[in-house]
Scaffold this motif. Structure first.
Motif, PDB file in Angstrom:
ATOM      1  N   ILE A 286       0.748  -1.107   0.020  1.00 59.64           N
ATOM      2  CA  ILE A 286      -0.004   0.090   0.058  1.00 59.64           C
ATOM      3  C   ILE A 286       1.045   1.120   0.096  1.00 59.64           C
ATOM      4  O   ILE A 286       0.535   2.274  -0.623  1.00 59.64           O
ATOM      5  N   SER A 287       2.035   1.299   0.807  1.00 60.26           N
ATOM      6  CA  SER A 287       2.799   2.499   0.834  1.00 60.26           C
ATOM      7  C   SER A 287       3.572   2.673  -0.599  1.00 60.26           C
ATOM      8  O   SER A 287       3.738   3.878  -1.007  1.00 60.26           O
ATOM      9  N   LEU A 288       3.843   1.603  -1.119  1.00 60.83           N
ATOM     10  CA  LEU A 288       4.754   1.826  -2.371  1.00 60.83           C
ATOM     11  C   LEU A 288       3.513   2.249  -3.404  1.00 60.83           C
ATOM     12  O   LEU A 288       3.840   3.224  -4.243  1.00 60.83           O
ATOM     13  N   ILE A 289       2.307   1.980  -3.518  1.00 63.54           N
ATOM     14  CA  ILE A 289       1.357   2.379  -4.394  1.00 63.54           C
ATOM     15  C   ILE A 289       1.177   3.774  -4.233  1.00 63.54           C
ATOM     16  O   ILE A 289       0.918   4.434  -5.091  1.00 63.54           O
ATOM     17  N   VAL A 290       1.033   4.149  -2.922  1.00 62.15           N
ATOM     18  CA  VAL A 290       0.615   5.421  -2.397  1.00 62.15           C
ATOM     19  C   VAL A 290       1.889   6.145  -3.216  1.00 62.15           C
ATOM     20  O   VAL A 290       1.885   7.562  -3.593  1.00 62.15           O
ATOM     21  N   ALA A 291       3.072   6.052  -2.842  1.00 65.60           N
ATOM     22  CA  ALA A 291       4.209   6.901  -3.175  1.00 65.60           C
ATOM     23  C   ALA A 291       4.392   6.794  -4.816  1.00 65.60           C
ATOM     24  O   ALA A 291       4.595   7.890  -5.275  1.00 65.60           O
ATOM     25  N   VAL A 292       3.953   5.813  -5.564  1.00 65.52           N
ATOM     26  CA  VAL A 292       4.138   5.551  -7.012  1.00 65.52           C
ATOM     27  C   VAL A 292       3.106   6.823  -7.460  1.00 65.52           C
ATOM     28  O   VAL A 292       3.378   7.608  -8.240  1.00 65.52           O
ATOM     29  N   ASP A 293       1.861   6.647  -6.745  1.00 63.70           N
ATOM     30  CA  ASP A 293       0.716   7.547  -7.181  1.00 63.70           C
ATOM     31  C   ASP A 293       1.110   8.887  -7.103  1.00 63.70           C
ATOM     32  O   ASP A 293       0.673   9.891  -8.088  1.00 63.70           O
ATOM     33  N   LEU A 294       1.571   9.505  -5.959  1.00 64.87           N
ATOM     34  CA  LEU A 294       2.012  10.780  -5.760  1.00 64.87           C
ATOM     35  C   LEU A 294       3.223  11.234  -6.750  1.00 64.87           C
ATOM     36  O   LEU A 294       3.266  12.236  -7.067  1.00 64.87           O
TER      37      LEU A 294
ATOM     38  N   VAL B   2      -9.602   7.261  -0.915  1.00 62.16           N
ATOM     39  CA  VAL B   2     -10.349   8.482  -1.176  1.00 62.16           C
ATOM     40  C   VAL B   2      -9.611   9.688  -1.464  1.00 62.16           C
ATOM     41  O   VAL B   2      -9.914  10.495  -2.290  1.00 62.16           O
ATOM     42  N   PRO B   3      -8.503   9.948  -0.496  1.00 59.16           N
ATOM     43  CA  PRO B   3      -7.840  11.157  -1.052  1.00 59.16           C
ATOM     44  C   PRO B   3      -6.896  11.005  -2.011  1.00 59.16           C
ATOM     45  O   PRO B   3      -6.791  11.932  -2.710  1.00 59.16           O
ATOM     46  N   LEU B   4      -6.479   9.852  -2.523  1.00 57.55           N
ATOM     47  CA  LEU B   4      -5.621   9.722  -3.456  1.00 57.55           C
ATOM     48  C   LEU B   4      -6.607   9.828  -4.732  1.00 57.55           C
ATOM     49  O   LEU B   4      -6.255  10.435  -5.744  1.00 57.55           O
ATOM     50  N   ALA B   5      -7.919   9.467  -4.557  1.00 57.73           N
ATOM     51  CA  ALA B   5      -8.996   9.956  -5.751  1.00 57.73           C
ATOM     52  C   ALA B   5      -9.203  11.429  -5.985  1.00 57.73           C
ATOM     53  O   ALA B   5      -9.425  11.846  -7.161  1.00 57.73           O
ATOM     54  N   VAL B   6      -9.155  12.058  -4.844  1.00 58.63           N
ATOM     55  CA  VAL B   6      -9.268  13.531  -4.838  1.00 58.63           C
ATOM     56  C   VAL B   6      -7.822  14.059  -5.705  1.00 58.63           C
ATOM     57  O   VAL B   6      -8.060  15.005  -6.569  1.00 58.63           O
ATOM     58  N   TYR B   7      -6.870  13.466  -5.149  1.00 54.53           N
ATOM     59  CA  TYR B   7      -5.504  14.078  -5.794  1.00 54.53           C
ATOM     60  C   TYR B   7      -5.360  13.742  -7.301  1.00 54.53           C
ATOM     61  O   TYR B   7      -4.880  14.582  -7.907  1.00 54.53           O
ATOM     62  N   ASP B   8      -6.122  12.756  -7.765  1.00 48.98           N
ATOM     63  CA  ASP B   8      -5.997  12.156  -9.317  1.00 48.98           C
ATOM     64  C   ASP B   8      -7.066  12.987  -9.848  1.00 48.98           C
ATOM     65  O   ASP B   8      -7.206  12.523 -10.868  1.00 48.98           O
ATOM     66  N   GLY B   9      -7.962  13.696  -9.166  1.00 51.06           N
ATOM     67  CA  GLY B   9      -9.183  14.008  -9.607  1.00 51.06           C
ATOM     68  C   GLY B   9     -10.260  12.997 -10.306  1.00 51.06           C
ATOM     69  O   GLY B   9     -10.829  12.993 -11.152  1.00 51.06           O
ATOM     70  N   LEU B  10     -10.324  11.817  -9.450  1.00 47.67           N
ATOM     71  CA  LEU B  10     -11.279  10.785  -9.891  1.00 47.67           C
ATOM     72  C   LEU B  10     -12.253  10.903  -9.092  1.00 47.67           C
ATOM     73  O   LEU B  10     -13.271   9.794  -9.346  1.00 47.67           O
ATOM     74  N   LEU B  11     -12.491  11.375  -7.966  1.00 45.09           N
ATOM     75  CA  LEU B  11     -13.434  11.393  -6.996  1.00 45.09           C
ATOM     76  C   LEU B  11     -14.722  11.441  -7.533  1.00 45.09           C
ATOM     77  O   LEU B  11     -14.963  12.434  -8.180  1.00 45.09           O
ATOM     78  N   GLY B  12     -15.740  10.452  -7.460  1.00 46.93           N
ATOM     79  CA  GLY B  12     -17.176  10.396  -8.088  1.00 46.93           C
ATOM     80  C   GLY B  12     -17.385  10.064  -9.358  1.00 46.93           C
ATOM     81  O   GLY B  12     -18.182   9.837  -9.739  1.00 46.93           O
ATOM     82  N   ARG B  13     -16.192   9.635 -10.096  1.00 44.08           N
ATOM     83  CA  ARG B  13     -16.015   9.077 -11.384  1.00 44.08           C
ATOM     84  C   ARG B  13     -16.502   7.573 -11.068  1.00 44.08           C
ATOM     85  O   ARG B  13     -16.215   6.952 -10.123  1.00 44.08           O
TER      86      ARG B  13
END
Length: 346
Positions: free
Chosen positions: A15-23, A63-74
């Motif tokens: 999970i940590s690696l996924i978060v780091a790569v996404d950011l 949820v916060p990653l979706a906000v960061y990626d602009g995907l929330l609600g999609r």
């Protein structure tokens, strides 16, 4: 760090690696579906509750990653949340089934070990003019218990020894070991010749074994300044002379394992090996010499014979066992039994 510890930390590392790569990659790429790896990995080594907590953690982070990626609600993000919930539920079920299976295997192993302890009663530390040492190491593999067996008895004909290895594993092998030990303990007192003891054991196995099951074994009888050996397809014992000489007591004629006597020629007579004051003889099962190190090399038993020169036979055998464990560098692939006889100087 143990493999179990690595498996328990793996979900959080993933999970940590996924978060780091996404950011690092920034908005627009989106690695959110990979968060399902968290609960999936958690089911490998964790319990149901731990798996559920990892699934909740993945949802909270999504949820916060979706906000960061602009995907929330999609729709894609809703599918990701659904996938995390679904994978978490399936992982919880898998974790529950795995834990149940592990408990069943542990119970079966306990039963088999208890049965084996009843069969393999402690050998005497002294028998006649012999000092006796024993080492038995069980293979650490699920519920598999080997069929290694041994016995030392003092009879009117002298001290008689048995060591053997039943083909196969589990409770069936333990049952076969019980037949061999029962027949040997009775025949060792009744038969005047070692050959007769073997024939009694062979007759007992013929009534019980089916197919191509067999037992490799060595039967021995101690005499004045020598020992008789009847080898039935078993690894040859190691003889350590008082003057420092070391050699394997190879049989003069090859003999079939017990249980296969009807398939071959008559069993050869016992052969005699010098066994004088201060000499030692090490009986062992193939789990000893077939233990490999990380490079695939077999345990060099003859090269380690100097470890058996200690004044106390049991301490010497314990040192040899410790060396064998170091050579293996992990769990044994098979049970390993060793029986050391030392003729006490007169």
């Amino acid at each position: 760090m143990s493999s179990q510890s690595v498996l328990r930390t793996l979900p959080f590392v993933a999970i940590s690696l996924i978060v780091a790569v996404d950011l690092i990659t920034g908005p627009g790429v989106g690695f959110l579906p990979l968060l399902t790896l968290g609960p999936a990995f958690a089911s490998v080594a964790g319990g149901v509750r731990r798996t559920a907590l990892v699934g909740v953690l993945a949802l909270v982070i999504c949820v916060p990653l979706a906000v960061y990626d602009g995907l929330l609600g999609r729709t894609s993000n809703n599918l990701t949340l659904t996938a995390i919930v679904g994978v978490t539920g399936a992982s919880m079920l898998a974790s529950r089934l795995r834990n149940r299976r592990e408990r069943e295997l542990a119970n079966v192993r306990l039963v088999a070990e208890a049965a084996q302890r009843v069969l393999l009663r402690p050998v005497p530390r002294r028998a006649g003019d012999l000092r006796v040492a024993l080492s038995y190491t069980s293979a650490a593999a699920e519920a598999q218990i080997g069929g290694d067996l041994y016995e030392v008895v003092t009879t009117p004909e002298g001290v008689r020894i048995l060591i053997g290895d039943v083909q196969g594993k589990g409770l069936e092998a333990v049952e076969t070991a019980a037949w061999v030990l029962g027949a040997f303990r009775e025949a060792a007192y009744d038969q005047s010749e070692l050959y007769g003891v073997v024939e009694r054991v062979e007759t007992s196995l013929a009534r019980h074994l089916s197919g191509e099951k067999f037992v490799t074994a060595i039967l021995a009888e101690v005499h004045d300044e020598e020992i008789s050996l009847l080898n039935c397809g078993h690894p040859s014992p190691l003889v350590l002379l008082r003057d420092g000489g070391v050699h394997f007591a190879e049989p003069q004629e090859e003999a079939l394992p017990l249980g296969l006597g009807a398939l071959g020629s008559p069993r050869p007579k016992p052969h005699r090996v010098p066994f004088r004051d201060g000499d030692q003889i090490l009986f062992y099962t193939d789990g000893v010499v077939e233990t490999r190190d990380r490079q695939g090399r077999f345990y060099p038993l003859a090269e380690r014979a100097h470890l058996l020169r200690s004044d106390d036979p049991q301490a010497a055998l314990d040192e040899l066992r410790a060396d064998l464990l170091r050579h293996a560098g992990g769990p044994f692939p098979d049970d390993a039994a060793m029986l050391l006889l030392r003729r006490h100087p007169g």
